[in-house]
Design a protein around this motif. Sequence first.
Motif, PDB file in Angstrom:
ATOM      1  N   THR A   1      49.612  63.009  -3.023  1.00 32.63           N
ATOM      2  CA  THR A   1      48.668  61.921  -2.776  1.00 32.63           C
ATOM      3  C   THR A   1      48.465  61.113  -4.054  1.00 32.63           C
ATOM      4  O   THR A   1      48.449  61.675  -5.140  1.00 32.63           O
ATOM      5  N   GLY A   2      48.332  59.812  -3.881  1.00 28.38           N
ATOM      6  CA  GLY A   2      48.167  58.939  -5.032  1.00 28.38           C
ATOM      7  C   GLY A   2      46.825  58.232  -5.060  1.00 28.38           C
ATOM      8  O   GLY A   2      46.664  57.221  -5.722  1.00 28.38           O
ATOM      9  N   SER A   3      45.852  58.770  -4.345  1.00 25.21           N
ATOM     10  CA  SER A   3      44.554  58.098  -4.248  1.00 25.21           C
ATOM     11  C   SER A   3      43.563  58.492  -5.336  1.00 25.21           C
ATOM     12  O   SER A   3      42.588  57.780  -5.571  1.00 25.21           O
ATOM     13  N   ALA A   4      43.818  59.626  -5.998  1.00 21.23           N
ATOM     14  CA  ALA A   4      42.844  60.141  -6.966  1.00 21.23           C
ATOM     15  C   ALA A   4      43.543  61.026  -7.989  1.00 21.23           C
ATOM     16  O   ALA A   4      44.706  61.377  -7.844  1.00 21.23           O
ATOM     17  N   THR A   5      42.779  61.405  -8.995  1.00 22.45           N
ATOM     18  CA  THR A   5      43.228  62.374  -9.988  1.00 22.45           C
ATOM     19  C   THR A   5      42.306  63.587  -9.908  1.00 22.45           C
ATOM     20  O   THR A   5      41.147  63.462  -9.518  1.00 22.45           O
ATOM     21  N   ALA A   6      42.815  64.757 -10.245  1.00 27.52           N
ATOM     22  CA  ALA A   6      42.060  65.995 -10.078  1.00 27.52           C
ATOM     23  C   ALA A   6      41.904  66.755 -11.386  1.00 27.52           C
ATOM     24  O   ALA A   6      42.723  66.648 -12.292  1.00 27.52           O
ATOM     25  N   LEU A   7      40.833  67.535 -11.428  1.00 29.26           N
ATOM     26  CA  LEU A   7      40.576  68.421 -12.555  1.00 29.26           C
ATOM     27  C   LEU A   7      39.946  69.702 -12.031  1.00 29.26           C
ATOM     28  O   LEU A   7      38.980  69.649 -11.266  1.00 29.26           O
ATOM     29  N   SER A   8      40.477  70.843 -12.433  1.00 29.27           N
ATOM     30  CA  SER A   8      39.913  72.131 -12.056  1.00 29.27           C
ATOM     31  C   SER A   8      38.790  72.494 -13.023  1.00 29.27           C
ATOM     32  O   SER A   8      39.011  72.592 -14.228  1.00 29.27           O
ATOM     33  N   ILE A   9      37.601  72.700 -12.498  1.00 28.96           N
ATOM     34  CA  ILE A   9      36.460  73.114 -13.324  1.00 28.96           C
ATOM     35  C   ILE A   9      36.707  74.498 -13.890  1.00 28.96           C
ATOM     36  O   ILE A   9      36.404  74.774 -15.053  1.00 28.96           O
ATOM     37  N   THR A  10      37.292  75.370 -13.099  1.00 30.05           N
ATOM     38  CA  THR A  10      37.544  76.756 -13.494  1.00 30.05           C
ATOM     39  C   THR A  10      38.505  76.851 -14.675  1.00 30.05           C
ATOM     40  O   THR A  10      38.305  77.648 -15.579  1.00 30.05           O
TER      41      THR A  10
ATOM     42  N   MET B   1      46.989  61.489 -17.327  1.00 31.86           N
ATOM     43  CA  MET B   1      47.286  62.614 -16.440  1.00 31.86           C
ATOM     44  C   MET B   1      48.646  63.207 -16.778  1.00 31.86           C
ATOM     45  O   MET B   1      49.609  62.482 -16.984  1.00 31.86           O
ATOM     46  N   ARG B   2      48.674  64.517 -16.852  1.00 30.93           N
ATOM     47  CA  ARG B   2      49.910  65.273 -17.065  1.00 30.93           C
ATOM     48  C   ARG B   2      49.876  66.450 -16.101  1.00 30.93           C
ATOM     49  O   ARG B   2      48.863  67.116 -15.985  1.00 30.93           O
ATOM     50  N   GLY B   3      50.954  66.688 -15.412  1.00 33.34           N
ATOM     51  CA  GLY B   3      51.007  67.800 -14.464  1.00 33.34           C
ATOM     52  C   GLY B   3      50.333  67.454 -13.151  1.00 33.34           C
ATOM     53  O   GLY B   3      49.955  66.317 -12.900  1.00 33.34           O
ATOM     54  N   THR B   4      50.205  68.480 -12.307  1.00 32.70           N
ATOM     55  CA  THR B   4      49.582  68.282 -10.996  1.00 32.70           C
ATOM     56  C   THR B   4      48.553  69.367 -10.719  1.00 32.70           C
ATOM     57  O   THR B   4      48.592  70.455 -11.299  1.00 32.70           O
ATOM     58  N   GLN B   5      47.645  69.041  -9.826  1.00 25.97           N
ATOM     59  CA  GLN B   5      46.565  69.941  -9.407  1.00 25.97           C
ATOM     60  C   GLN B   5      46.333  69.693  -7.919  1.00 25.97           C
ATOM     61  O   GLN B   5      45.914  68.596  -7.546  1.00 25.97           O
ATOM     62  N   ASN B   6      46.647  70.656  -7.079  1.00 29.81           N
ATOM     63  CA  ASN B   6      46.421  70.539  -5.631  1.00 29.81           C
ATOM     64  C   ASN B   6      47.059  69.280  -5.030  1.00 29.81           C
ATOM     65  O   ASN B   6      46.493  68.655  -4.145  1.00 29.81           O
ATOM     66  N   GLY B   7      48.211  68.885  -5.525  1.00 27.30           N
ATOM     67  CA  GLY B   7      48.905  67.714  -5.007  1.00 27.30           C
ATOM     68  C   GLY B   7      48.498  66.398  -5.646  1.00 27.30           C
ATOM     69  O   GLY B   7      49.060  65.357  -5.335  1.00 27.30           O
ATOM     70  N   TYR B   8      47.505  66.431  -6.521  1.00 26.68           N
ATOM     71  CA  TYR B   8      47.045  65.249  -7.246  1.00 26.68           C
ATOM     72  C   TYR B   8      47.581  65.305  -8.675  1.00 26.68           C
ATOM     73  O   TYR B   8      47.855  66.379  -9.205  1.00 26.68           O
TER      74      TYR B   8
END
Length: 124
Positions: free
Chosen positions: A71-80, A107-114
């Motif tokens: 998906t290209g609608s947002a960027t993600a960050l894992s709090i954990t 952004m570098r890499g991916t997180q849950n498809g983002y």
Amino acid sequence: MRYILFFIVFILSTVSIAGTPTCYEHSGGNYCKYSGTVSRIYVNAGNVILVYFDSPVDVSVPQSFGFSVTTGSATALSITDSPDFAKMFYSTALAAQASKREISIQMRGTQNGYMKVDRIWLSE
């Protein structure tokens, strides 16, 4: 007249690309960068923060730079994964949204498809 037409074309081209991530090749690893406003922020119980772009990016663009995005609608960050950075990221994104100021997110890499957040800048 030519200058007025040039100015209109310049403004329209700037508006159409504003808020869409672009990707770059870099010897330290490819990355994508978003510069624009924060239209929405999302946090869920799975400890993931999403910041939505002004305009989605076609997933083929980051995919061509080696990102496994769906998906290209947002960027993600894992709090954990990085709780301290996540707190600073979230507060910076909220400040940008509240003040309607532009941010830049790398952004570098991916997180849950983002695409995965790496760093953030808040413009003046």
